[in-house]
Scaffold this motif. Structure first.
Motif, PDB file in Angstrom:
ATOM      1  N   GLU A   1      -1.477  42.082 176.622  1.00 59.09           N
ATOM      2  CA  GLU A   1      -0.465  42.434 177.762  1.00 59.09           C
ATOM      3  C   GLU A   1       0.208  43.847 177.701  1.00 59.09           C
ATOM      4  OE1 GLU A   1       3.445  40.319 179.782  1.00 59.09           O
ATOM      5  OE2 GLU A   1       2.274  39.389 178.367  1.00 59.09           O
ATOM      6  N   GLY A   2       0.179  44.622 178.568  1.00 62.40           N
ATOM      7  CA  GLY A   2       0.961  45.979 178.476  1.00 62.40           C
ATOM      8  C   GLY A   2       0.055  47.055 178.118  1.00 62.40           C
TER       9      GLY A   2
ATOM     10  N   TRP B   1      -6.919  37.832 182.367  1.00 58.34           N
ATOM     11  CA  TRP B   1      -5.803  38.504 182.328  1.00 58.34           C
ATOM     12  C   TRP B   1      -5.606  39.072 183.734  1.00 58.34           C
ATOM     13  CZ3 TRP B   1      -3.178  39.139 177.730  1.00 58.34           C
ATOM     14  CH2 TRP B   1      -3.832  38.886 176.512  1.00 58.34           C
TER      15      TRP B   1
ATOM     16  N   ALA C   1      -4.153  42.043 185.985  1.00 60.06           N
ATOM     17  CA  ALA C   1      -3.861  43.390 185.822  1.00 60.06           C
ATOM     18  C   ALA C   1      -3.782  43.974 187.031  1.00 60.06           C
ATOM     19  CB  ALA C   1      -5.133  43.986 185.081  1.00 60.06           C
TER      20      ALA C   1
ATOM     21  N   THR D   1      -3.427  48.761 184.235  1.00 64.33           N
ATOM     22  CA  THR D   1      -2.401  48.127 183.456  1.00 64.33           C
ATOM     23  C   THR D   1      -2.626  46.587 183.181  1.00 64.33           C
ATOM     24  OG1 THR D   1      -0.764  49.969 183.859  1.00 64.33           O
ATOM     25  CG2 THR D   1      -0.136  48.236 182.855  1.00 64.33           C
ATOM     26  N   VAL D   2      -2.833  46.177 182.088  1.00 68.57           N
ATOM     27  CA  VAL D   2      -2.975  44.813 181.731  1.00 68.57           C
ATOM     28  C   VAL D   2      -1.656  44.051 181.738  1.00 68.57           C
ATOM     29  CG1 VAL D   2      -3.998  42.941 180.275  1.00 68.57           C
ATOM     30  CG2 VAL D   2      -5.015  45.311 180.526  1.00 68.57           C
ATOM     31  N   GLY D   3      -1.672  42.854 182.616  1.00 63.57           N
ATOM     32  CA  GLY D   3      -0.247  42.302 182.884  1.00 63.57           C
ATOM     33  C   GLY D   3      -0.715  40.917 181.722  1.00 63.57           C
ATOM     34  N   THR D   4      -0.260  39.764 182.566  1.00 64.97           N
ATOM     35  CA  THR D   4      -0.102  38.329 181.772  1.00 64.97           C
ATOM     36  C   THR D   4      -1.618  37.865 181.597  1.00 64.97           C
ATOM     37  OG1 THR D   4       0.216  37.145 183.643  1.00 64.97           O
ATOM     38  CG2 THR D   4       2.096  38.036 182.657  1.00 64.97           C
ATOM     39  N   HIS D   5      -1.690  37.081 180.582  1.00 64.56           N
ATOM     40  CA  HIS D   5      -2.718  36.257 180.190  1.00 64.56           C
ATOM     41  C   HIS D   5      -2.641  34.760 180.740  1.00 64.56           C
ATOM     42  CE1 HIS D   5      -5.142  33.600 177.292  1.00 64.56           C
ATOM     43  NE2 HIS D   5      -5.998  34.682 177.583  1.00 64.56           N
TER      44      HIS D   5
END
Length: 240
Positions: free
Chosen positions: A13-14, A48, A50, A63-67
């Motif tokens: 994440e992030g 994920w 994104a 940009t990667v967000g929540t899993h």
């Protein structure tokens, strides 16, 4: 529904990253824009959410967000070794095997294999088949991409030692596949022949290497159909 894309990460994440070339082309073909969501998976666990951050001429940054800890894998680990069918049937087989949750694929050059691959040509075909497996997992929701190994001559192949081994056979004394696998939890290594099947010598060598002859029933299935039927049967049996 956001497109699913394989990104060999590792993801967290992030994290901001550039997508691999194939995934970037997919995003560009879909004409996604900054702010649009995509789903990424790296083959480790889950997927994920994104967001597209930037679109370049040939690159795409996200940009990667929540899993999401979702898994859609087959209930039984099955590895497939097969004499390669001819023409585009191998492409189709790799795609469908990946959809059915195969753990890995070992292409083999047997006595009756029509397609002969070596050197650069073999490497290009392996890369092509691996891309097909990735695309199939992107489409079907699988998070674990099966490894497609380099093609090997049957005589040079060394089967993994820790798996339950079976070979699809027309022998009338062969054990029904699900009866053979019932109650077993070990990974299964399934050997299947090309058009015309394995020769008597090859099947004898397989039995000497502790491959048990198994059958799917009285019908004679095509080289690209038999291993898929076996994969489907094993997957369904594992899920009850």
């Amino acid at each position: 529904m956001p497109p699913r894309l394989h990104c060999p990460g590792p993801l967290a994440e992030g994290v901001a990253l550039a997508l691999p070339a194939g995934a970037a082309r997919h995003v560009q073909v879909l004409r996604l824009q900054p702010g649009d969501p995509v789903v990424l998976f790296d083959g480790r666990s889950g997927e994920w959410i994104a967001t597209v951050a930037r679109m370049g001429r040939s690159d795409v940054h996200v940009t990667v967000g929540t899993h999401r800890p979702v898994e859609r894998e087959a209930g039984r680990e099955v590895h497939l070794a097969l004499g390669m069918p001819a023409n585009d049937r191998m492409d189709w087989l790799v795609e469908k095997a990946a959809e059915l949750g195969v753990a890995s694929i070992q292409p083999l050059l047997t006595d009756r294999t029509v397609v002969r691959l070596a050197g650069d040509r073999a490497a290009r075909r392996q890369e092509h088949w691996q891309a097909i497996a990735i695309a199939a997992c992107e489409q079907c929701g699988g998070n674990r991409v099966p490894a497609v190994h380099p093609p090997l001559p049957f005589a040079q192949w060394t089967p993994p030692a820790t798996m339950l081994r079976c070979v699809l056979s027309l022998d009338s004394a062969a054990t029904p596949l699900l009866q053979f696998a019932a109650g077993e939890e070990s990974p299964v290594l399934l050997l299947s022949g090309p058009e015309g099947g394995l020769t008597e010598r090859e099947e004898a060598e397989a039995r000497a290497a502790h491959f048990a002859p198994v059958t799917l029933g009285p019908r004679v299935l095509r080289a690209e159909t038999a291993p898929l039927a076996a994969l489907a049967a094993l997957a369904l049996s594992a899920r009850g």
